[in-house]
Design a protein around this motif. Structure first.
Motif, PDB file in Angstrom:
ATOM      1  N   GLU A  98       0.853  -1.191   0.000  1.00 32.22           N
ATOM      2  CA  GLU A  98       0.000   0.000   0.000  1.00 32.22           C
ATOM      3  C   GLU A  98       0.886   1.237   0.000  1.00 32.22           C
ATOM      4  OE1 GLU A  98      -4.053   1.637   1.986  1.00 32.22           O
ATOM      5  OE2 GLU A  98      -2.565   0.924   3.427  1.00 32.22           O
ATOM      6  N   ILE A  99       0.567   2.181  -0.879  1.00 37.97           N
ATOM      7  CA  ILE A  99       1.321   3.424  -0.939  1.00 37.97           C
ATOM      8  C   ILE A  99       0.378   4.602  -0.712  1.00 37.97           C
ATOM      9  CG2 ILE A  99       3.068   2.492  -2.506  1.00 37.97           C
ATOM     10  CD1 ILE A  99       1.630   4.045  -4.780  1.00 37.97           C
ATOM     11  N   ALA A 100       0.958   5.749  -0.406  1.00 38.43           N
ATOM     12  CA  ALA A 100       0.162   6.955  -0.201  1.00 38.43           C
ATOM     13  C   ALA A 100       0.751   8.101  -0.991  1.00 38.43           C
ATOM     14  CB  ALA A 100       0.126   7.312   1.285  1.00 38.43           C
ATOM     15  N   VAL A 101      -0.115   8.946  -1.540  1.00 34.90           N
ATOM     16  CA  VAL A 101       0.314  10.162  -2.234  1.00 34.90           C
ATOM     17  C   VAL A 101      -0.184  11.359  -1.434  1.00 34.90           C
ATOM     18  CG1 VAL A 101       0.462   9.132  -4.529  1.00 34.90           C
ATOM     19  CG2 VAL A 101      -1.730  10.064  -3.730  1.00 34.90           C
ATOM     20  N   PHE A 102       0.502  12.483  -1.589  1.00 39.44           N
ATOM     21  CA  PHE A 102       0.314  13.622  -0.694  1.00 39.44           C
ATOM     22  C   PHE A 102       0.011  14.883  -1.480  1.00 39.44           C
ATOM     23  CE2 PHE A 102       1.266  15.241   3.579  1.00 39.44           C
ATOM     24  CZ  PHE A 102       1.392  16.608   3.330  1.00 39.44           C
ATOM     25  N   ALA A 103      -1.223  15.387  -1.333  1.00 34.42           N
ATOM     26  CA  ALA A 103      -1.610  16.636  -1.982  1.00 34.42           C
ATOM     27  C   ALA A 103      -1.961  17.660  -0.903  1.00 34.42           C
ATOM     28  CB  ALA A 103      -2.801  16.419  -2.905  1.00 34.42           C
ATOM     29  N   ALA A 104      -2.267  18.874  -1.309  1.00 31.71           N
ATOM     30  CA  ALA A 104      -2.615  19.932  -0.359  1.00 31.71           C
ATOM     31  C   ALA A 104      -3.836  20.683  -0.856  1.00 31.71           C
ATOM     32  CB  ALA A 104      -1.449  20.895  -0.169  1.00 31.71           C
ATOM     33  N   ALA A 105      -4.573  21.273   0.082  1.00 31.60           N
ATOM     34  CA  ALA A 105      -5.714  22.110  -0.280  1.00 31.60           C
ATOM     35  C   ALA A 105      -5.290  23.563  -0.449  1.00 31.60           C
ATOM     36  CB  ALA A 105      -6.797  22.007   0.791  1.00 31.60           C
ATOM     37  N   SER A 106      -4.030  23.858  -0.155  1.00 29.73           N
ATOM     38  CA  SER A 106      -3.473  25.207  -0.244  1.00 29.73           C
ATOM     39  C   SER A 106      -2.431  25.276  -1.350  1.00 29.73           C
ATOM     40  CB  SER A 106      -2.823  25.589   1.094  1.00 29.73           C
ATOM     41  OG  SER A 106      -1.863  26.604   0.933  1.00 29.73           O
ATOM     42  N   GLU A 107      -2.594  26.231  -2.270  1.00 25.48           N
ATOM     43  CA  GLU A 107      -1.620  26.392  -3.349  1.00 25.48           C
ATOM     44  C   GLU A 107      -0.236  26.736  -2.812  1.00 25.48           C
ATOM     45  OE1 GLU A 107      -1.747  25.815  -6.490  1.00 25.48           O
ATOM     46  OE2 GLU A 107      -3.894  25.458  -6.782  1.00 25.48           O
ATOM     47  N   SER A 108      -0.188  27.629  -1.827  1.00 31.64           N
ATOM     48  CA  SER A 108       1.101  28.052  -1.278  1.00 31.64           C
ATOM     49  C   SER A 108       1.817  26.894  -0.602  1.00 31.64           C
ATOM     50  CB  SER A 108       0.913  29.194  -0.270  1.00 31.64           C
ATOM     51  OG  SER A 108       0.338  30.314  -0.888  1.00 31.64           O
ATOM     52  N   PHE A 109       1.076  26.125   0.173  1.00 26.99           N
ATOM     53  CA  PHE A 109       1.681  24.988   0.863  1.00 26.99           C
ATOM     54  C   PHE A 109       2.164  23.945  -0.143  1.00 26.99           C
ATOM     55  CE2 PHE A 109       1.848  21.080   3.320  1.00 26.99           C
ATOM     56  CZ  PHE A 109       2.387  21.497   4.524  1.00 26.99           C
ATOM     57  N   SER A 110       1.374  23.700  -1.192  1.00 26.34           N
ATOM     58  CA  SER A 110       1.756  22.734  -2.210  1.00 26.34           C
ATOM     59  C   SER A 110       3.075  23.119  -2.869  1.00 26.34           C
ATOM     60  CB  SER A 110       0.651  22.619  -3.267  1.00 26.34           C
ATOM     61  OG  SER A 110       0.981  21.655  -4.243  1.00 26.34           O
ATOM     62  N   ARG A 111       3.203  24.401  -3.208  1.00 25.49           N
ATOM     63  CA  ARG A 111       4.430  24.859  -3.876  1.00 25.49           C
ATOM     64  C   ARG A 111       5.639  24.772  -2.952  1.00 25.49           C
ATOM     65  NH1 ARG A 111       3.623  26.735  -8.819  1.00 25.49           N
ATOM     66  NH2 ARG A 111       1.514  27.324  -9.467  1.00 25.49           N
ATOM     67  N   ARG A 112       5.449  25.085  -1.682  1.00 32.17           N
ATOM     68  CA  ARG A 112       6.571  25.049  -0.747  1.00 32.17           C
ATOM     69  C   ARG A 112       6.916  23.633  -0.314  1.00 32.17           C
ATOM     70  NH1 ARG A 112       7.269  30.380   2.726  1.00 32.17           N
ATOM     71  NH2 ARG A 112       6.064  31.856   1.485  1.00 32.17           N
ATOM     72  N   ASN A 113       5.932  22.756  -0.315  1.00 34.78           N
ATOM     73  CA  ASN A 113       6.139  21.398   0.169  1.00 34.78           C
ATOM     74  C   ASN A 113       6.609  20.450  -0.932  1.00 34.78           C
ATOM     75  OD1 ASN A 113       6.159  19.250   1.955  1.00 34.78           O
ATOM     76  ND2 ASN A 113       3.979  18.846   1.776  1.00 34.78           N
ATOM     77  N   ILE A 114       5.929  20.452  -2.079  1.00 30.81           N
ATOM     78  CA  ILE A 114       6.296  19.533  -3.162  1.00 30.81           C
ATOM     79  C   ILE A 114       6.627  20.258  -4.467  1.00 30.81           C
ATOM     80  CG2 ILE A 114       5.108  17.541  -2.195  1.00 30.81           C
ATOM     81  CD1 ILE A 114       2.727  18.105  -3.928  1.00 30.81           C
ATOM     82  N   ASN A 115       6.779  21.580  -4.387  1.00 29.99           N
ATOM     83  CA  ASN A 115       7.303  22.373  -5.505  1.00 29.99           C
ATOM     84  C   ASN A 115       6.445  22.307  -6.767  1.00 29.99           C
ATOM     85  OD1 ASN A 115       9.262  24.197  -6.447  1.00 29.99           O
ATOM     86  ND2 ASN A 115      10.382  22.563  -7.497  1.00 29.99           N
ATOM     87  N   CYS A 116       5.137  22.314  -6.576  1.00 26.11           N
ATOM     88  CA  CYS A 116       4.232  22.371  -7.725  1.00 26.11           C
ATOM     89  C   CYS A 116       2.862  22.827  -7.249  1.00 26.11           C
ATOM     90  CB  CYS A 116       4.134  21.014  -8.432  1.00 26.11           C
ATOM     91  SG  CYS A 116       3.351  19.725  -7.447  1.00 26.11           S
ATOM     92  N   SER A 117       2.017  23.206  -8.194  1.00 28.78           N
ATOM     93  CA  SER A 117       0.669  23.633  -7.841  1.00 28.78           C
ATOM     94  C   SER A 117      -0.172  22.415  -7.463  1.00 28.78           C
ATOM     95  CB  SER A 117       0.018  24.352  -9.024  1.00 28.78           C
ATOM     96  OG  SER A 117      -0.237  23.429 -10.071  1.00 28.78           O
ATOM     97  N   VAL A 118      -1.348  22.656  -6.914  1.00 22.87           N
ATOM     98  CA  VAL A 118      -2.241  21.558  -6.544  1.00 22.87           C
ATOM     99  C   VAL A 118      -2.628  20.752  -7.780  1.00 22.87           C
ATOM    100  CG1 VAL A 118      -4.502  20.962  -5.600  1.00 22.87           C
ATOM    101  CG2 VAL A 118      -3.150  22.777  -4.526  1.00 22.87           C
ATOM    102  N   SER A 119      -3.016  21.435  -8.849  1.00 27.82           N
ATOM    103  CA  SER A 119      -3.418  20.730 -10.064  1.00 27.82           C
ATOM    104  C   SER A 119      -2.256  19.951 -10.671  1.00 27.82           C
ATOM    105  CB  SER A 119      -3.992  21.710 -11.095  1.00 27.82           C
ATOM    106  OG  SER A 119      -3.027  22.684 -11.455  1.00 27.82           O
TER     107      SER A 119
END
Length: 303
Positions: A98-119
Motif C-alpha cells: 500500500e502506498i500513499a500520495v500527498f496533496a494539499a488544499a493550499s496552493e502556497s503549501f503545495s508549492r513550498r512542500n512539493i514544488n508544484c501547484s495543486v493541479s
C-alpha cells in the motif's frame, strides 16, 4: 449518531509522519523494532516509511530495508509515502502493498512542500496511480492544510472537497484529511466533513488531526459523530511539520485509544502495550512523551 464499533480503525503514522519530523535519524533496526512493538500492541494499519530523497528527509533513509525486514503479520498492512514514479519503483521493489500520495488544499503549501501547484500534483500522481492499480497495490491519499494554512490562513471546505474528490477519482481508496497546523475546531471539522461527503463517499474519508491548539481529540470526536470511522494518529505524539512553524505532532495514538474505550468503542489495541511502544521510541530519541494519557498512566503506576 451511534458509531459501529467494529468499523473504527486507527492508522498509526508515527514510524513515518512522526519520525520524519524528529531531528534524530534512527537506524533501520530500531525502526523495525518500533513497528513490531506497534503490531504487538494490536495496530493493523501502520505507515512505516517514505520513498523520498534522503537528501531532503534523511530520517526516512532505508525505508526499503525497513519494509524488507518487517515480518508478515496476519491482517497487518504496512504503508509508505510515494511522491513520484521513482518513489513508486522503489516501493514496488521493496514489496510494499500500500502506498500513499500527498496533496494539499493550499496552493502556497503545495508549492513550498512539493514544488508544484495543486493541479500539477494531481497530474503527477496519475501515472503512479495507474501503476499501483496495475500491480495490485492499494493507494491512499492525503490532503494537507484542510482547516488552515501557515501561508494562506483559512482554507475553504469546498477547496478541500475538490482535492479529495480528485484523489478519489485517481483511485485512492481512502482520503486522509489533515489539519496540518492543528488550528481547526469541532465546528470547522463538521463543516469540512459535510463538504467532502457531498463530493465523495463518507466511508472513504479519514481524519488526521494535529494538536497544536489542543483541539485534536475534540476534532476526532466531532468527525466521529459526523460519520468518519478512520483516524490517523502517532504514538507518543511524535512529529510535527517542518513547513508549519510551531505545529506540534499528530494526536497521540494513546489519546484516541483512551477516547474510544471511554465511548465504548473497541479498537483492538492494548493501551498498555501501546504506551510501552511509545516509551521505547521516546528513549531512542531522548524525548519525553507528548501523550497526556501515557504520562497519566505512568504517574498512576508510580503511586
Amino acid at each position: 449518531m451511534e458509531t459501529d464499533a467494529a468499523a473504527v480503525r486507527i492508522v498509526e503514522v508515527g514510524p513515518r509522519d512522526g519520525l520524519q519530523n524528529e531531528k534524530q535519524a534512527l537506524p533501520v533496526a530500531t525502526r523495525v523494532e518500533f513497528v513490531q512493538k506497534l503490531v504487538a500492541a494490536g495496530l493493523k494499519s501502520i505507515e512505516v516509511g517514505s520513498f523520498v530523497s534522503p537528501k531532503w528527509v534523511p530520517q526516512m533513509s532505508g525505508s526499503d530495508e525497513v519494509l524488507r525486514r518487517l515480518p508478515v503479520a496476519a491482517g497487518v498492512r504496512y504503508t509508505a509515502l510515494v511522491p513520484n514514479l521513482k518513489g513508486f519503483e522503489a516501493a514496488l521493489a521493496s514489496g510494499c502493498k500500500e502506498i500513499a500520495v500527498f496533496a494539499a488544499a493550499s496552493e502556497s503549501f503545495s508549492r513550498r512542500n512539493i514544488n508544484c501547484s495543486v493541479s500539477e500534483s494531481i497530474v503527477r500522481f496519475r501515472p503512479v496511480a495507474e501503476l499501483a492499480k496495475a500491480h495490485g497495490i492499494a493507494l491512499r491519499g492525503y490532503v494537507s492544510c484542510v482547516m488552515g494554512c501557515p501561508y494562506e490562513g483559512d482554507i475553504a471546505p469546498s477547496a478541500v472537497a475538490s482535492v479529495a474528490a480528485q484523489l478519489h477519482a485517481l483511485g485512492c481508496h481512502e482520503i486522509s484529511l489533515g489539519d496540518t497546523i492543528g488550528a481547526g475546531s469541532p465546528r470547522q471539522t463538521r463543516e469540512l466533513i459535510r463538504a467532502c461527503a457531498a463530493e465523495l463517499p463518507l466511508a472513504v474519508l479519514a481524519g488526521h488531526f494535529h494538536d497544536t491548539y489542543g483541539m485534536a481529540v475534540a476534532n476526532v470526536d466531532a468527525a466521529l459523530n459526523a460519520g468518519v470511522t478512520v483516524f490517523d494518529a502517532s504514538v507518543s505524539g511524535l512529529g510535527g511539520c517542518p513547513y508549519s512553524p510551531g505545529a506540534t505532532g499528530n494526536v497521540a495514538t494513546e489519546e484516541l485509544v483512551y477516547l474510544f474505550e471511554r465511548l465504548g468503542i473497541s479498537t483492538g489495541i492494548d493501551l498498555d502495550k501501546l504506551i510501552d511502544a511509545g516509551r521505547f521510541i521516546d528513549a531512542q530519541l531522548g524525548r519525553s512523551s507528548a501523550s497526556k494519557v501515557a504520562v497519566a498512566r505512568s504517574s498512576a503506576a508510580a503511586c
